[in-house]
Design an enzyme around this catalytic site. Structure first.
Site, PDB file in Angstrom:
ATOM      1  N   SER A  66     -48.787  16.308 -20.214  1.00  0.00           N
ATOM      2  CA  SER A  66     -48.277  14.893 -20.101  1.00  0.00           C
ATOM      3  C   SER A  66     -48.833  13.879 -21.141  1.00  0.00           C
ATOM      4  O   SER A  66     -50.102  13.950 -21.319  1.00  0.00           O
ATOM      5  CB  SER A  66     -48.618  14.296 -18.628  1.00  0.00           C
ATOM      6  OG  SER A  66     -48.520  12.806 -18.519  1.00  0.00           O
ATOM      7  N   VAL A  71     -56.307  14.283 -23.512  1.00  0.00           N
ATOM      8  CA  VAL A  71     -56.292  15.602 -24.304  1.00  0.00           C
ATOM      9  C   VAL A  71     -54.952  15.394 -25.202  1.00  0.00           C
ATOM     10  O   VAL A  71     -54.641  15.547 -26.291  1.00  0.00           O
ATOM     11  CB  VAL A  71     -56.681  16.975 -23.840  1.00  0.00           C
ATOM     12  CG1 VAL A  71     -56.430  17.735 -24.884  1.00  0.00           C
ATOM     13  CG2 VAL A  71     -58.020  16.764 -23.298  1.00  0.00           C
ATOM     14  N   CYS A  72     -53.729  15.164 -24.121  1.00  0.00           N
ATOM     15  CA  CYS A  72     -52.448  15.242 -24.972  1.00  0.00           C
ATOM     16  C   CYS A  72     -52.312  14.035 -25.695  1.00  0.00           C
ATOM     17  O   CYS A  72     -51.553  14.122 -26.714  1.00  0.00           O
ATOM     18  CB  CYS A  72     -51.415  15.189 -23.646  1.00  0.00           C
ATOM     19  SG  CYS A  72     -51.568  16.543 -22.625  1.00  0.00           S
ATOM     20  N   ASP A  73     -52.813  13.109 -25.297  1.00  0.00           N
ATOM     21  CA  ASP A  73     -52.620  11.624 -26.214  1.00  0.00           C
ATOM     22  C   ASP A  73     -53.362  12.057 -27.446  1.00  0.00           C
ATOM     23  O   ASP A  73     -52.931  11.692 -28.638  1.00  0.00           O
ATOM     24  CB  ASP A  73     -53.530  10.615 -25.494  1.00  0.00           C
ATOM     25  CG  ASP A  73     -53.356   9.275 -26.165  1.00  0.00           C
ATOM     26  OD1 ASP A  73     -52.797   8.281 -25.999  1.00  0.00           O
ATOM     27  OD2 ASP A  73     -54.538   9.307 -27.275  1.00  0.00           O
ATOM     28  N   THR A  76     -51.367  14.496 -29.480  1.00  0.00           N
ATOM     29  CA  THR A  76     -50.093  13.781 -30.161  1.00  0.00           C
ATOM     30  C   THR A  76     -50.455  13.002 -31.326  1.00  0.00           C
ATOM     31  O   THR A  76     -49.787  12.985 -32.518  1.00  0.00           O
ATOM     32  CB  THR A  76     -49.306  13.277 -29.014  1.00  0.00           C
ATOM     33  OG1 THR A  76     -48.889  14.177 -28.081  1.00  0.00           O
ATOM     34  CG2 THR A  76     -48.134  12.766 -29.746  1.00  0.00           C
TER      35      THR A  76
END
Length: 178
Positions: A66, A71-73, A76
């Site tokens: 998500s 971590v995903c932020d 990306t």
């Protein structure tokens, strides 16, 4: 393949963990040398996008659980930075976030080199690339590099959801494939 059909898919356990617990990934393991499977996802403008429609170039596919997690932020944003520094290689970030949430996140983040795509509708990407987490209905953290001939030249299933991928290996694979 739709979300109602994952029972026929292979299951792999202990490939990755979430909060130190093994999770089950549904779908095949994609390996270097495999032909990249096609999939259908939804863009932030609600249009349907197929992987096959994006052919003819090297592509990086970054799977994240998500965009609204740290971590995903970071992952990306890092791929956005890498593309800005090294040239235009398409980076597709796929999650099960709704397209409207992805659009909001991209607007707030100010990213312009990464294309976010939603697998929320039928989990086509998650099942095709073996990153669907059965217990959570989220995607595992993984990165794939596909060359212009649709051959996978890099495949990384990150061993723990909370960790980052190996960016240096991804960059080398992408630019060597180009």
């Amino acid at each position: 393949m739709t979300a109602t059909q994952p029972a026929t898919q292979p299951r792999r356990r202990a490939v990755t963990t979430f909060r130190d617990r093994p999770v089950t990934l549904v779908g095949p393991e994609i390996r270097v040398g495999d032909r990249a499977p096609d999939f259908t996802v939804v863009a932030t403008d609600m249009s349907t996008v197929t992987f096959s429609s994006l052919g003819g170039a090297v592509r990086v596919i970054s799977a994240v659980p998500s965009l609204d997690t740290p971590v995903c932020d970071a992952q990306t944003r890092r791929f956005n930075q890498v593309v800005a520094e090294h040239g235009e290689i398409p980076v597709l970030t796929v999650s099960v976030d709704l397209p409207t949430a992805q659009a909001r996140w991209c607007g707030a983040a100010g990213l312009d080199h990464v294309r976010t795509l939603s697998d929320h509708r039928d989990l086509s990407f998650g099942l095709a690339y073996g990153v669907l987490i059965e217990e959570l209905r989220l995607l595992a953290r993984a990165v794939f590099v596909v060359d212009a001939d649709d051959t996978v030249v890099h495949a990384e299933y990150v061993p723990t959801i909370e960790a980052q991928p190996d960016y240096d290996r991804v960059v080398r694979a992408a630019w060597n494939a180009g």
